[in-house]
Design an enzyme around this catalytic site. Structure first.
Site, PDB file in Angstrom:
ATOM      1  N   CYS A 110       0.987  -1.170   0.233  1.00  0.00           N
ATOM      2  CA  CYS A 110       0.082  -0.133   0.193  1.00  0.00           C
ATOM      3  C   CYS A 110       0.859   1.189  -0.014  1.00  0.00           C
ATOM      4  CB  CYS A 110      -0.895  -0.051   1.361  1.00  0.00           C
ATOM      5  SG  CYS A 110      -1.811   1.343   1.606  1.00  0.00           S
ATOM      6  N   CYS A 117      -2.798  15.256   2.942  1.00  0.00           N
ATOM      7  CA  CYS A 117      -3.767  15.098   2.329  1.00  0.00           C
ATOM      8  C   CYS A 117      -4.898  16.216   2.539  1.00  0.00           C
ATOM      9  CB  CYS A 117      -4.564  13.652   2.169  1.00  0.00           C
ATOM     10  SG  CYS A 117      -6.066  13.497   1.150  1.00  0.00           S
ATOM     11  N   CYS A 124     -10.392   9.785   8.880  1.00  0.00           N
ATOM     12  CA  CYS A 124      -8.942   9.488   8.194  1.00  0.00           C
ATOM     13  C   CYS A 124      -7.605  10.172   9.203  1.00  0.00           C
ATOM     14  CB  CYS A 124      -8.835   9.625   6.737  1.00  0.00           C
ATOM     15  SG  CYS A 124      -7.257   9.527   6.009  1.00  0.00           S
ATOM     16  N   SER A 196      -7.092   4.124  -5.797  1.00  0.00           N
ATOM     17  CA  SER A 196      -8.281   4.349  -4.897  1.00  0.00           C
ATOM     18  C   SER A 196      -8.535   5.920  -4.852  1.00  0.00           C
ATOM     19  CB  SER A 196      -8.046   3.647  -3.496  1.00  0.00           C
ATOM     20  OG  SER A 196      -8.930   4.078  -2.568  1.00  0.00           O
ATOM     21  N   SER A 219     -13.850   5.351  -2.624  1.00  0.00           N
ATOM     22  CA  SER A 219     -14.267   5.263  -1.434  1.00  0.00           C
ATOM     23  C   SER A 219     -15.759   6.087  -1.144  1.00  0.00           C
ATOM     24  CB  SER A 219     -13.504   6.191  -0.551  1.00  0.00           C
ATOM     25  OG  SER A 219     -12.267   5.697  -0.018  1.00  0.00           O
TER      26      SER A 219
END
Ligand code: SF4
Length: 348
Positions: A110, A117, A124, A196, A219
């Site tokens: 990953c 972000c 998150c 993703s 998502s």
């Protein structure tokens, strides 16, 4: 940093760029192909070990080029030894994390695409860092080179699900994915590479229009706009109807499943009614629906109890064939080292 300014950073260049670079420097195009293979296929970042090139060219590479821009700062291994989290330090002293997970014959890595972000998904951990910068293609690729040399099991899958929103760093992510896929590079099949996104609709459209073949994961995390806006503010820009439209377009155009990710949060999106709404939202779209029981961090969100998770899944399972989706439950690995989905964060 001074050193980087004066030298040529070759890591992250694609085949054409390396071939151009070698030709500009008085070598053949074929030298560029050799360099590409040394770096990406074999993971050799030290010119001294590139045995089939001339000493003169080796000297040029050693003196004027940089092949590595990230350094391992810390390595954490889960209790069962199957998950390893890497903390890398970048050339500007920023940090990123990468996770390697072994599950039988599968070895999934990953990787991160940004430092921090700015999409601000409320559940998150990465979001708490804010956005610092995009990673270069070289910084993305080196994560995989490092893991490949460190773990004694062939990498079978790469997922762009680490820190950052990959489609906010579209060009570098796709450039890296192309090198992962290239037979002279890492040689991973397109179906082993997954990108993703939290739902950057114009970039999903671009991805479709460019006829890209890598897997796409979206998502979703809530079945209605009202619920989704609360945990994913990005929904106010690109609401569910647009997201579902492009997801459907991807799955029809590619004749392959799109992956919907649904992080299950206690009391937020885990009611029976939510399962029914979710089912109706994705009805008719060829998809895999990944239900991810939330991995708790220090924040306010909690994982539902096992019985609640099971109730939610049972509702979805009932109609999966009829509605065209397939339900999978993803119990994240490496929670004991905070390497589970949504747990990656670096505090400077
Ligand atoms: S879930 Fe992904 S897109 Fe959302 S804030 Fe975290 S890293 Fe960014």
């Amino acid at each position: 940093m001074q050193e980087y300014k004066k030298k040529n950073i070759l890591i992250g260049k694609n085949l054409e760029e390396l071939q151009n670079w070698t030709q500009i420097n008085g070598e053949t195009k074929f030298r560029g192909t050799q360099l590409f293979e040394w770096v990406y296929k074999r993971g050799v970042l030290d010119p001294k070990q590139m045995t089939n090139i001339s000493d003169k060219f080796k000297n040029l590479l050693e003196n004027e080029c940089i092949f590595s821009t990230i350094k391992l700062e810390k390595l954490s291994t889960s209790n069962n030894n199957k998950t390893i989290k890497y903390l890398f330090k970048l050339k500007d002293n920023q940090f990123i994390e990468t996770v390697s997970m072994i599950d039988g014959k599968f070895h999934t890595v990953c990787i991160s695409s940004q430092v921090g972000c700015n999409v601000d998904c409320k559940f998150c951990a990465t979001a708490s860092m804010g956005f610092i910068r995009n990673l270069t293609a070289g910084e993305i690729i080196e994560q995989l080179i490092y893991v490949r040399s460190n773990v004694n099991q062939k990498i079978t899958n790469v997922v762009f699900m680490g820190m950052g929103e990959p489609f906010m760093n579209y060009d570098n992510v796709l450039k890296s994915a192309d090198i992962f896929h290239d037979n002279l590079g890492f040689g991973l099949s397109a179906k082993r590479i997954t990108i993703s996104t939290a739902g950057i609709v114009p970039k999903i459209q671009k991805y479709i229009d460019e006829n890209r073949n890598y897997n796409l994961a979206v998502s979703l995390n809530a079945p209605t706009d009202k619920q989704r806006e609360k945990i994913m503010p990005i929904n106010m820009i690109w609401p569910l109807k647009d997201l579902i439209r492009v997801s459907n377009e991807f799955s029809i155009g590619k004749r392959k499943n799109i992956m919907f990710e649904y992080v299950l949060l206690k009391g937020i999106n885990d009611h029976q009614e939510d399962a029914i709404n979710l089912m109706n939202l994705i009805k008719g779209i060829n998809s895999k629906l990944n239900i991810i029981p939330y991995n708790e961090t220090d924040g306010i969100y909690k994982r539902p109890k096992e019985q609640e998770i099971d109730n939610f899944i049972q509702i979805l399972l009932k109609n999966q064939k009829k509605f065209g989706y397939r339900v999978l439950v993803r119990w994240s690995k490496g929670q004991d080292i905070n390497a589970g989905c949504g747990q990656l964060v670096v505090n400077n």
